[in-house]
Design a protein around this motif. Structure first.
Motif, PDB file in Angstrom:
ATOM      1  N   LEU A  22      -8.696   2.294  -2.444  1.00 26.31           N
ATOM      2  CA  LEU A  22      -9.640   2.899  -2.919  1.00 26.31           C
ATOM      3  C   LEU A  22     -10.481   2.425  -2.993  1.00 26.31           C
ATOM      4  O   LEU A  22     -11.984   2.884  -2.643  1.00 26.31           O
ATOM      5  CB  LEU A  22      -9.038   4.000  -4.466  1.00 26.31           C
ATOM      6  N   ASN A  73      -9.799   9.101 -11.151  1.00 24.48           N
ATOM      7  CA  ASN A  73     -10.273   8.813  -9.747  1.00 24.48           C
ATOM      8  C   ASN A  73     -11.777   8.497  -8.951  1.00 24.48           C
ATOM      9  O   ASN A  73     -12.430   8.278  -9.120  1.00 24.48           O
ATOM     10  CB  ASN A  73      -9.395   8.658  -8.233  1.00 24.48           C
ATOM     11  N   ARG A 100      -2.121  13.141  -1.858  1.00 24.22           N
ATOM     12  CA  ARG A 100      -0.899  12.097  -1.012  1.00 24.22           C
ATOM     13  C   ARG A 100       0.689  12.740  -1.762  1.00 24.22           C
ATOM     14  O   ARG A 100       0.444  13.139  -2.921  1.00 24.22           O
ATOM     15  CB  ARG A 100      -1.178  10.706  -1.511  1.00 24.22           C
ATOM     16  N   HIS A 103       0.812  -1.314   0.017  1.00 21.79           N
ATOM     17  CA  HIS A 103      -0.270  -0.007  -0.312  1.00 21.79           C
ATOM     18  C   HIS A 103       1.133   1.216  -0.232  1.00 21.79           C
ATOM     19  O   HIS A 103       1.577   1.634   0.838  1.00 21.79           O
ATOM     20  CB  HIS A 103      -1.228   0.244   1.371  1.00 21.79           C
ATOM     21  N   GLU A 133       3.569   0.103 -10.861  1.00 23.88           N
ATOM     22  CA  GLU A 133       4.614   1.727 -10.568  1.00 23.88           C
ATOM     23  C   GLU A 133       5.547   1.846 -10.165  1.00 23.88           C
ATOM     24  O   GLU A 133       6.130   2.964 -10.779  1.00 23.88           O
ATOM     25  CB  GLU A 133       4.486   1.886  -9.482  1.00 23.88           C
ATOM     26  N   HIS A 159       2.143  12.052  -5.355  1.00 19.51           N
ATOM     27  CA  HIS A 159       1.252  10.901  -5.943  1.00 19.51           C
ATOM     28  C   HIS A 159       1.597  11.191  -7.846  1.00 19.51           C
ATOM     29  O   HIS A 159       1.423  11.987  -8.126  1.00 19.51           O
ATOM     30  CB  HIS A 159       0.081  11.776  -5.810  1.00 19.51           C
ATOM     31  N   GLN A 217      -6.594  12.145 -11.231  1.00 19.64           N
ATOM     32  CA  GLN A 217      -5.353  11.007 -11.509  1.00 19.64           C
ATOM     33  C   GLN A 217      -5.838   9.907 -11.894  1.00 19.64           C
ATOM     34  O   GLN A 217      -7.244   9.448 -11.658  1.00 19.64           O
ATOM     35  CB  GLN A 217      -4.520  10.623  -9.688  1.00 19.64           C
ATOM     36  N   TYR A 241      -8.554  12.363  -3.278  1.00 23.64           N
ATOM     37  CA  TYR A 241      -6.901  12.660  -3.352  1.00 23.64           C
ATOM     38  C   TYR A 241      -7.148  13.782  -4.108  1.00 23.64           C
ATOM     39  O   TYR A 241      -7.141  13.335  -5.128  1.00 23.64           O
ATOM     40  CB  TYR A 241      -6.236  11.791  -2.955  1.00 23.64           C
ATOM     41  N   ASP A 267       0.105   4.602   0.473  1.00 26.42           N
ATOM     42  CA  ASP A 267       0.035   5.902   1.633  1.00 26.42           C
ATOM     43  C   ASP A 267       0.902   4.436   2.937  1.00 26.42           C
ATOM     44  O   ASP A 267       1.201   5.549   3.220  1.00 26.42           O
ATOM     45  CB  ASP A 267      -1.645   5.420   1.868  1.00 26.42           C
ATOM     46  N   LEU A 316     -12.388   0.387   0.000  1.00 29.05           N
ATOM     47  CA  LEU A 316     -12.316   1.458   0.926  1.00 29.05           C
ATOM     48  C   LEU A 316     -14.100   2.328   0.317  1.00 29.05           C
ATOM     49  O   LEU A 316     -14.952   2.243   1.805  1.00 29.05           O
ATOM     50  CB  LEU A 316     -11.325   2.726   0.669  1.00 29.05           C
ATOM     51  N   GLU A 333      -8.568  -0.865   2.644  1.00 23.87           N
ATOM     52  CA  GLU A 333      -7.774   0.759   2.419  1.00 23.87           C
ATOM     53  C   GLU A 333      -7.472   0.857   0.820  1.00 23.87           C
ATOM     54  O   GLU A 333      -6.608   2.173   1.152  1.00 23.87           O
ATOM     55  CB  GLU A 333      -5.270  -0.351   3.185  1.00 23.87           C
TER      56      GLU A 333
HETATM   57  P1  TYD Z   1      -4.719   3.222  -4.068  1.00 26.44           P
HETATM   58  O1  TYD Z   1      -6.049   1.532  -4.098  1.00 26.44           O
HETATM   59  O2  TYD Z   1      -4.445   3.098  -3.260  1.00 26.44           O
HETATM   60  O3  TYD Z   1      -4.043   2.213  -5.394  1.00 26.44           O
HETATM   61  P2  TYD Z   1      -2.492   2.630  -5.847  1.00 26.44           P
HETATM   62  O4  TYD Z   1      -1.977   3.899  -5.122  1.00 26.44           O
HETATM   63  O5  TYD Z   1      -1.371   2.169  -5.857  1.00 26.44           O
HETATM   64  O6  TYD Z   1      -2.557   3.095  -7.319  1.00 26.44           O
HETATM   65  O7  TYD Z   1      -5.285   3.880  -5.065  1.00 26.44           O
HETATM   66  C1  TYD Z   1      -5.637   4.327  -6.420  1.00 26.44           C
HETATM   67  C2  TYD Z   1      -5.560   5.235  -6.811  1.00 26.44           C
HETATM   68  O8  TYD Z   1      -6.924   6.211  -5.649  1.00 26.44           O
HETATM   69  C3  TYD Z   1      -4.693   6.386  -6.564  1.00 26.44           C
HETATM   70  O9  TYD Z   1      -4.095   7.545  -7.105  1.00 26.44           O
HETATM   71  C4  TYD Z   1      -5.074   7.175  -4.905  1.00 26.44           C
HETATM   72  C5  TYD Z   1      -6.577   7.048  -4.620  1.00 26.44           C
HETATM   73  N1  TYD Z   1      -7.100   7.405  -3.428  1.00 26.44           N
HETATM   74  C6  TYD Z   1      -7.913   7.864  -3.436  1.00 26.44           C
HETATM   75  O10 TYD Z   1      -8.396   9.778  -4.246  1.00 26.44           O
HETATM   76  N2  TYD Z   1      -8.146   8.245  -1.795  1.00 26.44           N
HETATM   77  C7  TYD Z   1      -7.780   6.999  -1.437  1.00 26.44           C
HETATM   78  O11 TYD Z   1      -8.242   6.880  -0.405  1.00 26.44           O
HETATM   79  C8  TYD Z   1      -7.529   6.090  -1.646  1.00 26.44           C
HETATM   80  C9  TYD Z   1      -6.963   4.975  -0.688  1.00 26.44           C
HETATM   81  C10 TYD Z   1      -6.758   6.455  -2.819  1.00 26.44           C
END
Ligand code: TYD
Ligand code: NAD
Length: 354
Positions: free
Chosen positions: A200, A259, A292, A85, A136, A295, A222, A217, A87, A203, A198
């Motif tokens: 996206l 997103n 983030r 993860h 990534e 990001h 993104q 975020y 984050d 969650l 945890e």
């Molecule tokens: P994530 O599922 O953590 O995968 P990764 O960071 O490996 O791509 O996140 C997917 C996308 O969603 C990423 O651009 C970060 C964003 N995000 C949010 O906007 N809000 C959130 O609460 C989370 C966990 C991720």
């Protein structure tokens, strides 16, 4: 015959193990440390299946892993085990370095000893070490940049991506220097059943149903290239069986989506399948929150190689896969509740007094 997977109690590993047992007649041994991300309850119904064995172990523990190799004599090792993860890697990168870098070096070294111990001939020729990695490692794409190809430059930006990049390089080196028959896959964002909430998509589903905020975020623009997890599992089976030793294969969903569009799509499906008691649309719960750090703006895979060389393509579009995913979480609210409350750790206490 037997294959050995590491990290099989996590999201993709769970799906892979379950699908492996449906598609193959071979045994599968699952070697997993059961960190917070490992949920042994996911596979609890398989304990009576003689083709499945769970071993609790850390990939950093050379002796333990070497012992399982010697005992089980697998024809392949697939490495799913990782801290995964982004984050968490920002808040605490040390576990990522330990598992994703040190752990992978130990796995490779133990696998090399084992592979060298096999008699010359068919078993030795057939052995494969498959590293399950991420897109990534390639960093972030600008809006008009060409998609990630197998020869794109490694430019990892998060501690997670940097440690996965390091492990990919170790895998390559063990192949080139020692001749270990390695394969590497770099896949885009997965979604589907059993994903830890945890990430996206689960969650947002969990928070929506609990009446909580849906955190997006920054501006939410993104882009990720979403792949339904069973399409990833099918690609891994294809690479394991027919991939060229030493090669890497990019795996992607052909589903570039922002997103904010993902979050809105989840809300729309939930409005239809499980409307909020308040009668209000779930999208009212969306909140833009602080972005983030570091990001990555856009990931997207050029999957030409795996499509042409191995005839793989995703079976699900984003809309069919997302609907299946939301339906799975709605049908498995008990699973989601046990993970969100921490009760899923009871399994450990029952089996290991931990
Ligand atoms: P994530 O599922 O953590 O995968 P990764 O960071 O490996 O791509 O996140 C997917 C996308 O969603 C990423 O651009 C970060 C964003 N995000 C949010 O906007 N809000 C959130 O609460 C989370 C966990 C991720
Ligand atoms: P996950 O976090 O859901 O599961 C990781 C599993 O590894 C857990 O069962 C955990 O207990 C186990 N583990 C962690 N450290 C370990 C250690 N030291 N020894 C033994 N086991 C350990 O991860 P996931 O989403 O299922 O991802 C699996 C693999 O696929 C990872 O290598 C990840 O980098 C890669 N990947 C994930 C995605 C994605 O979107 N989830 C996309 C591309 C690649």
């Amino acid at each position: 015959m037997t294959i050995l997977v590491t990290g099989g109690a996590g999201f993709i590993g769970t799906n892979f193990v379950r699908e492996w047992l449906r598609h193959s007649t071979e045994r599968v041994v699952n070697y997993d440390k059961l960190t917070y991300a490992g949920n042994a309850e996911n596979l609890d119904d398989l304990v009576s299946d003689e083709r499945y064995r769970f071993v609790r172990g850390d990939i950093c523990d050379f002796d333990a892993f070497a012992g399982v190799l010697a005992q089980e004599k697998p024809r392949a090792v697939l490495n799913f085990a990782a801290e995964s993860h982004v984050d968490r890697s920002i808040h605490g990168p040390e576990d990522f370095v330990q598992t994703n870098v040190v752990g992978v070096s130990r796995l490779l070294q133990a696998s090399l000893h084992y592979w060298r111990s096999l008699p010359d001939g068919a078993d030795r020729d057939a052995f494969r070490f498959l590293q399950v990695s991420t897109d990534e490692v390639y960093g972030s794409l600008t809006p008009d940049a060409p998609l990630f190809r197998e020869d794109s430059r490694y430019e990892p930006n998060s501690p997670y991506a940097a440690t996965k990049a390091a492990s990919d390089h170790l895998v390559r080196a063990w192949g080139v220097t020692f001749g270990l028959p390695v394969l590497t896959t770099n896949c885009s964002n997965n979604y589907g059943p059993y994903q830890f909430p945890e990430k996206l998509i689960p969650l947002v589903i969990g928070n929506a149903l609990a009446g909580r905020d849906l955190p997006v975020y920054g501006d939410g623009m993104q882009v990720r290239d979403w792949l339904f997890v069973s399409d990833h599992c099918a690609a891994l089976r294809a690479v394991l069986e027919s991939g060229r030793v030493g090669d890497t294969y990019n795996i992607g969903g052909l589903n570039e989506i922002t997103n904010i569009a993902v979050v809105n799509a989840i809300c729309t499906i939930l409005d239809e399948l499980s409307p909020a008691a308040s009668g209000k649309p779930y999208a009212n719960q969306i909140r833009h929150v602080t972005d983030r750090p570091g990001h990555d703006r856009r990931y997207a895979i050029d999957a030409t190689k795996i499509r042409t060389a191995l005839n793989w393509r995703p079976a699900e579009t984003f809309s069919t896969g997302l609907r299946k995913t939301v339906q799975w979480y709605l049908a498995n609210t008990a699973w989601l509740d046990r993970v969100r409350s921490g009760a899923y750790r009871d399994w450990l206490a029952r089996h290991y007094d931990a």
